[in-house]
Design a protein around this motif. Structure first.
Motif, PDB file in Angstrom:
ATOM      1  N   GLY A 233       0.702  -1.436  -0.015  1.00 24.10           N
ATOM      2  CA  GLY A 233       0.048   0.014  -0.060  1.00 24.10           C
ATOM      3  C   GLY A 233       0.916   1.236  -0.136  1.00 24.10           C
ATOM      4  O   GLY A 233       0.297   2.400  -0.041  1.00 24.10           O
ATOM      5  N   GLY A 234       2.148   1.155  -0.295  1.00 20.65           N
ATOM      6  CA  GLY A 234       2.991   2.325   0.089  1.00 20.65           C
ATOM      7  C   GLY A 234       4.401   2.124   0.005  1.00 20.65           C
ATOM      8  O   GLY A 234       4.874   1.085  -0.382  1.00 20.65           O
ATOM      9  N   TRP A 235       5.129   2.918   0.684  1.00 22.45           N
ATOM     10  CA  TRP A 235       6.518   3.178   0.918  1.00 22.45           C
ATOM     11  C   TRP A 235       6.819   3.354   2.268  1.00 22.45           C
ATOM     12  O   TRP A 235       6.313   4.080   3.054  1.00 22.45           O
ATOM     13  N   ARG A 236       7.982   2.542   2.732  1.00 21.16           N
ATOM     14  CA  ARG A 236       8.334   2.727   4.370  1.00 21.16           C
ATOM     15  C   ARG A 236       9.701   3.199   4.263  1.00 21.16           C
ATOM     16  O   ARG A 236      10.694   2.397   3.604  1.00 21.16           O
ATOM     17  N   CYS A 237      10.294   3.779   5.096  1.00 19.81           N
ATOM     18  CA  CYS A 237      11.694   4.375   5.164  1.00 19.81           C
ATOM     19  C   CYS A 237      12.284   3.604   5.945  1.00 19.81           C
ATOM     20  O   CYS A 237      11.842   3.250   7.509  1.00 19.81           O
ATOM     21  N   PRO A 238      13.350   2.830   5.901  1.00 21.64           N
ATOM     22  CA  PRO A 238      14.231   1.922   6.562  1.00 21.64           C
ATOM     23  C   PRO A 238      14.984   2.591   7.814  1.00 21.64           C
ATOM     24  O   PRO A 238      15.348   1.976   8.631  1.00 21.64           O
ATOM     25  N   LYS A 239      15.216   3.915   7.789  1.00 21.25           N
ATOM     26  CA  LYS A 239      15.928   4.631   8.798  1.00 21.25           C
ATOM     27  C   LYS A 239      14.836   5.139   9.830  1.00 21.25           C
ATOM     28  O   LYS A 239      14.912   4.847  11.072  1.00 21.25           O
ATOM     29  N   CYS A 240      13.862   5.983   9.540  1.00 21.35           N
ATOM     30  CA  CYS A 240      12.754   6.533  10.507  1.00 21.35           C
ATOM     31  C   CYS A 240      11.534   5.763  10.810  1.00 21.35           C
ATOM     32  O   CYS A 240      10.746   6.015  11.603  1.00 21.35           O
ATOM     33  N   GLY A 241      11.384   4.793   9.725  1.00 18.87           N
ATOM     34  CA  GLY A 241       9.834   3.907   9.951  1.00 18.87           C
ATOM     35  C   GLY A 241       9.008   4.731   9.309  1.00 18.87           C
ATOM     36  O   GLY A 241       7.755   3.924   9.480  1.00 18.87           O
ATOM     37  N   GLY A 242       9.072   5.795   8.801  1.00 22.68           N
ATOM     38  CA  GLY A 242       7.958   6.426   8.257  1.00 22.68           C
ATOM     39  C   GLY A 242       7.348   5.858   7.074  1.00 22.68           C
ATOM     40  O   GLY A 242       7.814   5.155   6.387  1.00 22.68           O
ATOM     41  N   PHE A 243       5.962   6.018   7.090  1.00 25.27           N
ATOM     42  CA  PHE A 243       5.016   5.422   5.835  1.00 25.27           C
ATOM     43  C   PHE A 243       4.630   6.395   5.034  1.00 25.27           C
ATOM     44  O   PHE A 243       3.904   7.379   5.698  1.00 25.27           O
ATOM     45  N   SER A 244       4.711   6.118   3.791  1.00 26.03           N
ATOM     46  CA  SER A 244       3.886   7.102   2.865  1.00 26.03           C
ATOM     47  C   SER A 244       3.155   6.270   1.634  1.00 26.03           C
ATOM     48  O   SER A 244       3.607   5.584   0.968  1.00 26.03           O
ATOM     49  N   LYS A 245       1.986   6.482   1.689  1.00 23.15           N
ATOM     50  CA  LYS A 245       1.123   5.865   0.793  1.00 23.15           C
ATOM     51  C   LYS A 245       1.378   6.275  -0.651  1.00 23.15           C
ATOM     52  O   LYS A 245       1.109   5.494  -1.885  1.00 23.15           O
ATOM     53  N   ARG A 246       1.550   7.817  -0.745  1.00 22.89           N
ATOM     54  CA  ARG A 246       1.420   8.336  -2.156  1.00 22.89           C
ATOM     55  C   ARG A 246       2.471   9.421  -2.335  1.00 22.89           C
ATOM     56  O   ARG A 246       2.898   9.587  -3.378  1.00 22.89           O
ATOM     57  N   LYS A 247       2.477  10.216  -1.331  1.00 24.90           N
ATOM     58  CA  LYS A 247       3.081  11.510  -1.381  1.00 24.90           C
ATOM     59  C   LYS A 247       4.668  11.382  -1.819  1.00 24.90           C
ATOM     60  O   LYS A 247       5.145  12.240  -2.620  1.00 24.90           O
ATOM     61  N   ALA A 248       5.524  10.333  -1.181  1.00 21.76           N
ATOM     62  CA  ALA A 248       6.783  10.229  -1.476  1.00 21.76           C
ATOM     63  C   ALA A 248       6.854   9.821  -2.879  1.00 21.76           C
ATOM     64  O   ALA A 248       8.058  10.304  -3.552  1.00 21.76           O
ATOM     65  N   LEU A 249       6.080   8.929  -3.203  1.00 23.40           N
ATOM     66  CA  LEU A 249       6.149   8.572  -4.743  1.00 23.40           C
ATOM     67  C   LEU A 249       5.979   9.542  -5.761  1.00 23.40           C
ATOM     68  O   LEU A 249       6.631   9.784  -6.759  1.00 23.40           O
ATOM     69  N   GLU A 250       4.936  10.452  -5.361  1.00 18.30           N
ATOM     70  CA  GLU A 250       4.717  11.810  -6.317  1.00 18.30           C
ATOM     71  C   GLU A 250       5.801  12.585  -6.313  1.00 18.30           C
ATOM     72  O   GLU A 250       6.429  13.392  -7.350  1.00 18.30           O
ATOM     73  N   ARG A 251       6.473  12.901  -4.952  1.00 16.71           N
ATOM     74  CA  ARG A 251       7.724  13.545  -5.043  1.00 16.71           C
ATOM     75  C   ARG A 251       8.877  13.018  -5.884  1.00 16.71           C
ATOM     76  O   ARG A 251       9.511  13.672  -6.563  1.00 16.71           O
ATOM     77  N   ALA A 252       9.200  11.791  -5.746  1.00 18.49           N
ATOM     78  CA  ALA A 252      10.008  10.854  -6.621  1.00 18.49           C
ATOM     79  C   ALA A 252       9.660  11.175  -8.275  1.00 18.49           C
ATOM     80  O   ALA A 252      10.657  11.533  -8.853  1.00 18.49           O
ATOM     81  N   MET A 253       8.271  11.109  -8.581  1.00 16.25           N
ATOM     82  CA  MET A 253       7.939  11.415 -10.034  1.00 16.25           C
ATOM     83  C   MET A 253       8.237  12.932 -10.446  1.00 16.25           C
ATOM     84  O   MET A 253       8.619  13.441 -11.612  1.00 16.25           O
ATOM     85  N   HIS A 254       7.969  13.756  -9.559  1.00 11.93           N
ATOM     86  CA  HIS A 254       8.231  15.031  -9.658  1.00 11.93           C
ATOM     87  C   HIS A 254       9.979  15.246  -9.898  1.00 11.93           C
ATOM     88  O   HIS A 254      10.283  16.069 -10.997  1.00 11.93           O
ATOM     89  N   ASP A 255      10.866  14.660  -9.333  1.00 15.71           N
ATOM     90  CA  ASP A 255      12.188  14.788  -9.593  1.00 15.71           C
ATOM     91  C   ASP A 255      12.444  14.129 -10.991  1.00 15.71           C
ATOM     92  O   ASP A 255      13.206  14.625 -11.660  1.00 15.71           O
ATOM     93  N   TYR A 256      11.942  13.029 -11.155  1.00 16.33           N
ATOM     94  CA  TYR A 256      11.967  12.477 -12.494  1.00 16.33           C
ATOM     95  C   TYR A 256      11.665  13.493 -13.791  1.00 16.33           C
ATOM     96  O   TYR A 256      12.353  13.695 -14.583  1.00 16.33           O
ATOM     97  N   LEU A 257      10.723  14.336 -13.536  1.00 18.16           N
ATOM     98  CA  LEU A 257      10.154  15.218 -14.400  1.00 18.16           C
ATOM     99  C   LEU A 257      11.133  16.316 -14.589  1.00 18.16           C
ATOM    100  O   LEU A 257      11.401  16.628 -15.569  1.00 18.16           O
ATOM    101  N   MET A 258      11.534  16.890 -13.511  1.00 16.86           N
ATOM    102  CA  MET A 258      12.511  17.748 -13.284  1.00 16.86           C
ATOM    103  C   MET A 258      13.885  17.454 -14.011  1.00 16.86           C
ATOM    104  O   MET A 258      14.541  18.545 -14.571  1.00 16.86           O
TER     105      MET A 258
END
Length: 306
Positions: A233-258
């Motif tokens: 259902g999303g993405w989890r950080c191995p360092k802080c344990g934080g979970f993101s359902k969609r926002k981190a993915l959208e940020r990654a795709m924004h980086d790809y676009l840029m």
């Protein structure tokens, strides 16, 4: 935020801390961000200028040989004000005799090129550009304006001023008769926007950075340069344990676009996000709602640019 600053921000986020070009990118980002902040803070003071005028920000026009950029162009029917904006901090000294601008911060002195000469060059280029647009010749006044309210400015030159004084200086100038009609002023503004030359979008090429030098993956929004793991259902950080359902993915795709552009194939997505399963990549692309172009192995998806 301007797209050129967003591109630099994405590049900064995806360079390792020990990359040899990181300081150069950080410097470019700082200069761009400072300039943007300076122009934004100037907007407040422009409200105190009398009369009707239009404002153009960051316009880049093609001259005979080179592109020239103007920070702020204030347009009236009787005159154009070409405003060079500086957002330097510290103690600032304009040295007209030696054609330089001195900045002193924490006892360290740094010299910059003469901003008056810079504004004069832009004035010459703009005047010639106007003549090529079959518009009547119009007076152009150039000003250098410093916007950092905490900086001190020592300048004997009447056209090197602090931003707080700008409206009072312009309002006190001797009125000139109208040169342009309202329609001619509007035509100048429209043509400036129409002929505006955006900066080269290929920030990797600008710095000579290869795609394989970038940090890949979906980056954690809380931990700089840390790649998240794909989780249910999303993405989890191995360092802080934080979970993101969609926002981190959208940020990654924004980086790809840029950094890469607005076209992405399944394989390119797998490479950029560090995904081994093409079916997972397909589901991600569909969930993002990107438009698919083509139906063969050469198909790709378009990333929205708005």
């Amino acid at each position: 935020m301007s797209i050129s600053i967003e591109r630099l921000r994405s590049l900064l986020d995806r360079l390792s801390p020990d990359h040899h070009l990181l300081p150069a990118v950080e410097q470019a980002y700082g200069i761009k961000k400072s300039g943007m902040n300076g122009e934004a803070s100037l907007d407040y003071h422009l409200h105190f200028i009398d009369g009707d005028f239009q404002v153009l920000n960051g316009i880049r026009l093609q001259g005979d040989l080179y592109i020239f950029q103007m920070d702020v162009v204030l347009v009236t029917r009787s005159r154009i004000f070409l405003i060079e904006v500086k957002n330097y901090a510290g103690e600032l000294i304009y040295d007209g005799d030696n054609h330089q601008m001195l900045q002193i911060v924490d006892g360290q002195q740094k010299a910059y090129a003469d901003p008056i000469l810079q504004a004069k060059r832009q004035t010459v280029q703009l005047r010639k550009w106007i003549s090529q647009q079959t518009l009547p010749s119009i007076p152009i006044s150039s000003l250098v304006v410093f916007t950092n309210s905490y900086a001190s400015l020592d300048s004997p030159h009447p056209d090197v001023i602090k931003s707080s004084y700008l409206p009072f200086k312009i309002n006190a100038m001797k009125p000139l008769p109208d040169v342009w009609t309202e329609e001619e002023m509007d035509r100048f503004v429209r043509r400036c926007r129409s002929f505006h030359q955006p900066e080269n979008g290929d920030v990797l090429k600008r710095f000579g950075i290869r795609e394989d030098e970038l940090i890949r993956g979906v980056l954690c929004l809380n931990c700089p340069r840390v790649c998240m793991d794909k989780a249910h259902g999303g993405w989890r950080c191995p360092k802080c344990g934080g979970f993101s359902k969609r926002k981190a993915l959208e940020r990654a795709m924004h980086d790809y676009l840029m950094l890469m552009g607005d076209k992405v194939s399944n394989q390119q997505l797998c490479d950029f996000l560090r995904i081994n399963d093409r079916q997972v990549a397909n589901r991600i692309l569909k969930s993002l709602g990107y438009k698919k172009v083509g139906s063969t192995s050469n198909s790709y998806y378009l990333i929205p640019t708005d």
